[in-house]
Design a protein around this motif. Sequence first.
Motif, short mmCIF file in Angstrom:
data_model
loop_
_atom_site.label_atom_id
_atom_site.label_comp_id
_atom_site.label_asym_id
_atom_site.label_seq_id
_atom_site.Cartn_x
_atom_site.Cartn_y
_atom_site.Cartn_z
N VAL A 164 72.61 34.79 66.58
CA VAL A 164 71.54 35.54 65.93
C VAL A 164 70.21 35.21 66.59
O VAL A 164 70.03 34.13 67.15
CB VAL A 164 71.45 35.25 64.41
CG1 VAL A 164 72.75 35.55 63.70
CG2 VAL A 164 71.03 33.81 64.15
N ARG A 165 69.29 36.16 66.50
CA ARG A 165 67.91 35.94 66.91
C ARG A 165 67.05 36.09 65.68
O ARG A 165 67.10 37.13 65.00
CB ARG A 165 67.51 36.92 68.00
CG ARG A 165 66.05 36.76 68.46
CD ARG A 165 65.87 37.20 69.90
NE ARG A 165 66.33 38.56 70.12
CZ ARG A 165 65.55 39.64 70.08
NH1 ARG A 165 64.26 39.51 69.80
NH2 ARG A 165 66.03 40.84 70.32
N GLN A 166 66.25 35.07 65.38
CA GLN A 166 65.46 35.06 64.15
C GLN A 166 64.16 35.83 64.31
O GLN A 166 63.47 35.71 65.33
CB GLN A 166 65.13 33.62 63.74
CG GLN A 166 66.35 32.75 63.48
CD GLN A 166 65.95 31.36 63.00
OE1 GLN A 166 65.36 31.20 61.93
NE2 GLN A 166 66.28 30.36 63.81
N LEU A 167 63.83 36.62 63.28
CA LEU A 167 62.57 37.35 63.22
C LEU A 167 61.89 36.99 61.91
O LEU A 167 62.48 37.14 60.83
CB LEU A 167 62.81 38.86 63.27
CG LEU A 167 63.63 39.40 64.45
CD1 LEU A 167 63.88 40.89 64.27
CD2 LEU A 167 62.91 39.14 65.76
N LEU A 168 60.66 36.51 61.99
CA LEU A 168 59.95 36.09 60.78
C LEU A 168 59.47 37.31 59.99
O LEU A 168 58.95 38.27 60.56
CB LEU A 168 58.76 35.22 61.15
CG LEU A 168 59.09 33.77 61.53
CD1 LEU A 168 57.85 33.08 62.07
CD2 LEU A 168 59.63 33.00 60.34
N ALA A 169 59.63 37.23 58.66
CA ALA A 169 59.24 38.35 57.79
C ALA A 169 58.49 37.83 56.58
O ALA A 169 58.64 36.67 56.17
CB ALA A 169 60.48 39.13 57.34
N ASN A 170 57.69 38.69 56.00
CA ASN A 170 56.99 38.41 54.75
C ASN A 170 58.02 38.13 53.65
O ASN A 170 58.97 38.89 53.45
CB ASN A 170 56.13 39.64 54.40
CG ASN A 170 55.37 39.47 53.10
OD1 ASN A 170 55.96 39.35 52.04
ND2 ASN A 170 54.05 39.52 53.20
N ARG A 171 57.83 37.02 52.92
CA ARG A 171 58.82 36.61 51.91
C ARG A 171 59.01 37.66 50.82
O ARG A 171 60.13 37.91 50.38
CB ARG A 171 58.40 35.28 51.27
CG ARG A 171 58.83 34.06 52.01
CD ARG A 171 58.49 32.80 51.25
NE ARG A 171 57.05 32.62 51.10
CZ ARG A 171 56.50 31.63 50.39
NH1 ARG A 171 57.26 30.77 49.74
NH2 ARG A 171 55.18 31.50 50.32
N THR A 172 57.91 38.26 50.37
CA THR A 172 58.01 39.26 49.31
C THR A 172 58.79 40.48 49.80
O THR A 172 59.67 41.00 49.09
CB THR A 172 56.61 39.68 48.83
OG1 THR A 172 55.95 38.54 48.28
CG2 THR A 172 56.70 40.77 47.77
N ASP A 173 58.49 40.94 51.01
CA ASP A 173 59.21 42.10 51.55
C ASP A 173 60.68 41.79 51.76
O ASP A 173 61.56 42.63 51.51
CB ASP A 173 58.57 42.52 52.88
CG ASP A 173 57.16 43.07 52.71
OD1 ASP A 173 56.82 43.44 51.57
OD2 ASP A 173 56.42 43.13 53.70
N LEU A 174 60.96 40.58 52.23
CA LEU A 174 62.35 40.18 52.45
C LEU A 174 63.11 40.08 51.14
O LEU A 174 64.27 40.49 51.03
CB LEU A 174 62.39 38.85 53.20
CG LEU A 174 63.77 38.34 53.65
CD1 LEU A 174 64.48 39.38 54.50
CD2 LEU A 174 63.62 37.04 54.42
#
Length: 707
Positions: free
Chosen positions: A221-231
């Motif tokens: 996997v390749r990690q992509l950082l995301a907004n916690r609320t959106d995730l």
Amino acid sequence: MTATIVASATRLTDGIDPELGLLLPEGFCRTFRVMPYAEVDGQLLVAAADVADPIVERVVDELITRPFVLVRHTVNEINGAIDAVYPPLEENLESPEARRARTQMAQMLTRSGLVTEDQLRTATLEYSRTGDPLGDILVSHGAISEDVLVAALSELHQLQRVGLTDFEPDTDVARALPEALAQELQVVPVARTGTEFLLAVARPLGREDLARVESALGKPVRQLLANRTDLDQLVQRVHAHHYAEIATRLVMETRPEESAHVVVSPTQKAFFVCALIVTVLVGVVWPTKTMIGLVALCSLAYLSVSIYKFRLTLRALGTHLEYDVTDEELADLDERILPIYTILVPLYKEAGIVPRLVRDMNALDYPKTRLDVKLLCEEDDVETIAKIQSMNLPPHFHLVVVPDSLPKTKPKACNYGLQLSKGKYCVIFDAEDRPDPDQLKKAFVTFTRVDRNVACVQAKLNHFNQDQNMLTAWFANEYSMHFELILPAMGASESPIPLGGTSNHFVTSTLRELGAWDPFNVTEDADLGIRLHREGYRTAMIDSTTLEEANSVVPNWIRQRSRWNKGYYQTWLVHMRNPFQLLSQVGLKGFLSFNLTMGSAFVLLLNPIFWALTTLYVFTQAGFIEQLFPGIVFYVASAMLFVGNFIFIYLNVAGSLQRGEFGITGTALLSPLYWGLMSLAAWKGFIQLFTNPFYWEKTEHGLDEEH
């Protein structure tokens, strides 16, 4: 006196006065690298790695009230001194890599002007108490937004970001990772290439968690950082059907005998029909004797319920049967050991009360980074959903949208939210609740003290608008009696406790094991309290109060109370499907307590009948009424009339006196009028039991905003 002169007079290597070393908490000492070690000429000497750091000087000044001097020492010297005073535990030590990352985060945010010195100082102080990530602390306090933190983490870890606000996932890809793992780690696969998955993550995964994800997906996997609320919202959308099925059907399918989805079981129907037929046949042959027997039976039940409540009250009056946690114990509590705590808040058509709710949840004395607040909204409640979204709440507030389906009840919404819960413990609060700020900490301390079979800690409930009118005063008297006297006495005697609708704190794993709440029972709290007891668990009462809004308008109050009574009837019918099994599980004392407690709802049905008979006899002197009360039946009925009314008034007076609410004690003398309203609501609930058993009577909140 300069720091250099002081240092030459008394050195850190000469040893530390143990009492002085304990003036600063361990977490603070390790975070800021400081240690009080001696006193010279009335000044406290505090070893510091950086005596020029204004934040260090300021926070030491806030925690130590006596004059002090910062004395420069090496990091190794100070760490050795801290270890001498506070023997190190590996889980409490910050690794060099973690400290470097925290320092880089602080420098990045302050140099860019995104965080002020005061905000950084406050966040670092909280970090010293909790050990939670500095960035998360800043977000939880509103110093920076989640998007700013994600950008900073992206820079620090050299990871790409992904926006999920309007993202429509490929469900096959998104569901490739098991729901349990996706929920635990807060990750979702968002795309798949020939060689790898692109994985949206709230925070960079460690090696072990990354290996678990890759093993489950079968690809790198390749990690992509995301907004916690959106995730969080994406996880919900991907697995909404799964959560809805469990929320609605788990108890019904795994514990069908404990579910109220069938109002009256076939066996109960047969019993009630046979009893009715026998009564009618006997009534045809011996009409007067049959009526006398029914009156005697009802009078005995009425009197038994009253005496039972009176006995419980006498046991609790003037005593302290709840678990108490002192202010000193709370002050000494190490916040690093506090677990994540989930707060479930069911909302429906309550957009106007959301700002007050957020204010009261933020007032809780608990690290915000360890709060998991689930705002549970029904899908068709677009106004409340829009209000929550417009407030841009920090990520410890989670909007949970429950898909529109029947039954549309509070327990179903709580079941849905429970599946998303991250806390070791969880608690229910209603939208208008104002819990004591230290209630979560008190519940946690209580859980660490009680026997392992205690699965629930119930706080006391009362009202903040008790002085609004006569109805709210009666309501407050009743709550004082119930939560200050009756429930503590039941808990002390280890009887089955019908839980209050809010402020009940649970061990999350045990709650899930039991299937949580029955979505078909409209008084799900009382039912769950009985189910806990049947499974060998117990409930403890704590000396902490949550203030609610008492219904101040009679129609609104009737809607609420009729639902409560309907739920009591449901609960009695469910647990009496097999009386002998219930008896074997809870024992004779528990069996009697259950029936006398649930029986109070049935007793309310009798009030209008006896009142009507009494009134008719007074005005007409009807002979047939006199024939219904011969000899001993007359004395039992008289005792019921006088003793029952006296006990009801006494209980309400005693409850307000126990709580110290002397201003409303006088209203308890008019409690029989309140009893009349209770009987009206009981009949409405009883009729609804057969006409619309799963309908949730909605009551309005926020009618008393000035409080």
